[in-house]
Scaffold this motif. Structure first.
Motif, PDB file in Angstrom:
ATOM      1  N   ALA A  55      19.068 -39.330 -18.808  1.00 15.95           N
ATOM      2  CA  ALA A  55      19.871 -40.073 -17.899  1.00 15.95           C
ATOM      3  C   ALA A  55      18.830 -41.403 -17.579  1.00 15.95           C
ATOM      4  O   ALA A  55      19.638 -42.572 -17.520  1.00 15.95           O
ATOM      5  CB  ALA A  55      20.214 -39.384 -16.720  1.00 15.95           C
ATOM      6  N   GLY A  56      17.562 -41.010 -17.164  1.00 16.11           N
ATOM      7  CA  GLY A  56      16.633 -42.159 -16.947  1.00 16.11           C
ATOM      8  C   GLY A  56      16.558 -43.144 -18.186  1.00 16.11           C
ATOM      9  O   GLY A  56      16.591 -44.302 -17.604  1.00 16.11           O
ATOM     10  N   LEU A  57      16.573 -42.540 -19.118  1.00 20.46           N
ATOM     11  CA  LEU A  57      16.430 -43.440 -20.450  1.00 20.46           C
ATOM     12  C   LEU A  57      17.625 -44.401 -20.480  1.00 20.46           C
ATOM     13  O   LEU A  57      17.499 -45.400 -20.648  1.00 20.46           O
ATOM     14  CB  LEU A  57      15.873 -42.691 -21.647  1.00 20.46           C
ATOM     15  N   ARG A  58      18.756 -43.675 -20.289  1.00 19.30           N
ATOM     16  CA  ARG A  58      19.913 -44.243 -20.747  1.00 19.30           C
ATOM     17  C   ARG A  58      20.437 -45.458 -19.839  1.00 19.30           C
ATOM     18  O   ARG A  58      20.767 -46.601 -19.904  1.00 19.30           O
ATOM     19  CB  ARG A  58      21.209 -43.467 -20.506  1.00 19.30           C
ATOM     20  N   LEU A  59      19.845 -45.250 -18.401  1.00 16.35           N
ATOM     21  CA  LEU A  59      19.971 -46.174 -17.419  1.00 16.35           C
ATOM     22  C   LEU A  59      19.121 -47.469 -17.459  1.00 16.35           C
ATOM     23  O   LEU A  59      19.569 -48.726 -17.201  1.00 16.35           O
ATOM     24  CB  LEU A  59      19.808 -45.586 -15.981  1.00 16.35           C
ATOM     25  N   THR A  60      17.796 -47.185 -17.642  1.00 17.24           N
ATOM     26  CA  THR A  60      16.907 -48.069 -17.617  1.00 17.24           C
ATOM     27  C   THR A  60      16.700 -48.914 -18.972  1.00 17.24           C
ATOM     28  O   THR A  60      16.515 -50.126 -19.191  1.00 17.24           O
ATOM     29  CB  THR A  60      15.519 -47.552 -17.497  1.00 17.24           C
ATOM     30  N   VAL A  61      16.765 -48.307 -20.122  1.00 18.41           N
ATOM     31  CA  VAL A  61      16.612 -48.779 -21.699  1.00 18.41           C
ATOM     32  C   VAL A  61      17.933 -49.412 -22.063  1.00 18.41           C
ATOM     33  O   VAL A  61      18.085 -50.392 -22.646  1.00 18.41           O
ATOM     34  CB  VAL A  61      15.866 -47.893 -22.402  1.00 18.41           C
ATOM     35  N   PHE A  62      19.123 -48.420 -22.098  1.00 17.01           N
ATOM     36  CA  PHE A  62      20.283 -48.723 -22.632  1.00 17.01           C
ATOM     37  C   PHE A  62      21.307 -49.062 -21.773  1.00 17.01           C
ATOM     38  O   PHE A  62      22.644 -49.400 -22.072  1.00 17.01           O
ATOM     39  CB  PHE A  62      20.687 -47.486 -23.623  1.00 17.01           C
TER      40      PHE A  62
END
Length: 411
Positions: A44-51
């Motif tokens: 979830a952190g990757l989806r929010l920050t990167v994507f």
């Protein structure tokens, strides 16, 4: 990168589905619950920050309603009956909320087909465990097999895998032979898993889905032959589902313990001899005495069975006993909404191009039925996640023009 994240998210949800089985049958520790949530949080952190993950409004509102239910149940601890410890329920509700948030921001529509594959795979692994259990026992009586002690959690995983496999077969245009074999293996394993409730729920879902899909099949009208062939195709789907259900019921009756339990259920003696029937009647009687606010968080065990460790074996009765009518209405709305949304979309003609959304409604319905008879609501992490998946799938699997226009309506 996103494809790998999709598989990681699907695998984490699959771990959630199999966590109870791992703890009950293989004595795996609490990490079987914690690890998938931690992974979901990381993705979830990757989806929010990167994507820059974006959530459809309807999905966000649905998740917010889950949060409202959890918040209200926690508030109900203020009027919990004296002497009842509700700390365990607070911890479990916190876990559900954390799982909802992690899943909400880690899921994408491209994750959904991968989730179906993962649930089928987990189901096949558990089916192998069931086959091994009967081989070890040396008979089909159902007594003494290693699956007998914790058969409910085994059948729950098998039911999810079976619904995923069979409904995928129903809606796919290409049906490889290995898919048929996997679906048959899961059905046979579920028939032998001793849990009549999970078996009947699965067969009921398959029957309803088959009948619904037969009404969705187009009828050719160009010539008399195309008309006849399309009519025969519609008829063959319904008859095929009926024949399949009959064969699986016959297979289940070959297990002595399952046959006895099914006869007890059909005769009506199941509810007359105590058990769930007694819990449900006691719960309803106590609800009538305090319908508005209930008895406070953690009180449902005492109010249903006279023991703090019990629970009513019905999610709606459980939350009403604890949180009163507000909790009941919120939970009822959360259960009904995915199906109401699908009916609304159908009425608008926006689900005419595909039937894949049926898979996710079927998975959610299976868990709702399971929580209506045999599971503690406060372990409902997967129930909430599959509810979100069902709503998102109905929103997504619409006509291409509709999906494109809706993509801008996000939180």
């Amino acid at each position: 990168m996103e494809n790998k994240l999709d598989w990681l998210v699907a695998g984490s949800i699959g771990m959630l589905a199999g966590a109870a089985f791992l703890r009950a049958q293989l004595d795996v520790g609490i990490s079987s619950y914690v690890l998938p949530v931690v992974i979901l949080m990381g993705t979830a952190g990757l989806r929010l920050t990167v994507f820059r993950q974006r959530i459809p409004r309807v999905v966000g509102h649905y998740a917010a309603t889950w949060a409202a239910l959890i918040g209200w149940l926690m508030i109900s601890a203020l009027w919990t009956q004296p002497g009842i410890d509700s700390q365990g329920e607070v911890l479990l509700l916190t876990g559900i909320l954390a799982t909802i948030l992690a899943a909400l921001f880690s899921l994408t529509p491209s994750t959904f087909p991968k989730l179906v594959v993962v649930l089928m795979t987990v189901g096949v692994l558990v089916a192998g465990f069931v086959v091994f259990g009967y081989a070890q026992a040396g008979s089909l009586r159902g007594y003494g097999a290693i699956i007998a002690e914790n058969y409910l959690v085994t059948a729950r995983v098998l039911g999810l895998g079976t619904v995923a496999a069979c409904l995928s077969l129903f809606v796919r245009s290409k049906r490889p032979f290995y898919h048929w074999l996997l679906a048959l293996l899961l059905l046979v394993a579920l028939a032998g898993a001793l849990a009549r409730g999970a078996l009947l729920s699965t067969l009921g879902i398959l029957l309803l889905s088959g009948l619904f899909l037969s009404t969705r099949m187009t009828v050719g009208r160009r010539t008399i032959w195309t008309w006849l062939l399309s009519r025969m195709k519609k008829l063959s789907l319904g008859l095929g589902v009926f024949a399949l259900i009959g064969a699986i019921v016959v297979a289940a009756l070959q297990v002595e313990r399952t046959a006895q339990r099914l006869r007890r259920l059909i005769s009506g003696s199941e509810l007359q001899t105590g058990g769930r029937g007694s819990l449900w009647m006691t719960s309803i009687e106590n609800i009538t005495d305090a319908p508005t606010l209930g008895y406070g968080l953690g009180s449902s065990g005492i109010m249903a069975g006279g023991h703090e460790g019990y629970y009513p074996h019905n999610l709606l009765l459980q939350v009403w006993l604890d949180g009163g009518v507000i909790a009941f209405v919120l939970l009822l709305g959360l259960i009904v909404f995915p199906f109401a949304l699908a009916l609304w979309r159908l009425a608008q003609g926006r689900l005419a191009s595909t039937n894949r959304w049926i898979i996710y409604l079927g998975l959610f319905l299976f868990l709702v039925l399971e929580y209506s008879k045999s599971i503690d609501f406060y372990s409902g992490r997967l129930l909430a996640v599959l509810g979100i998946v069902a709503v998102w799938a109905v929103w997504w699997y619409a006509r291409p023009g509709d999906a494109a226009s809706k993509s801008r309506r996000v939180l």
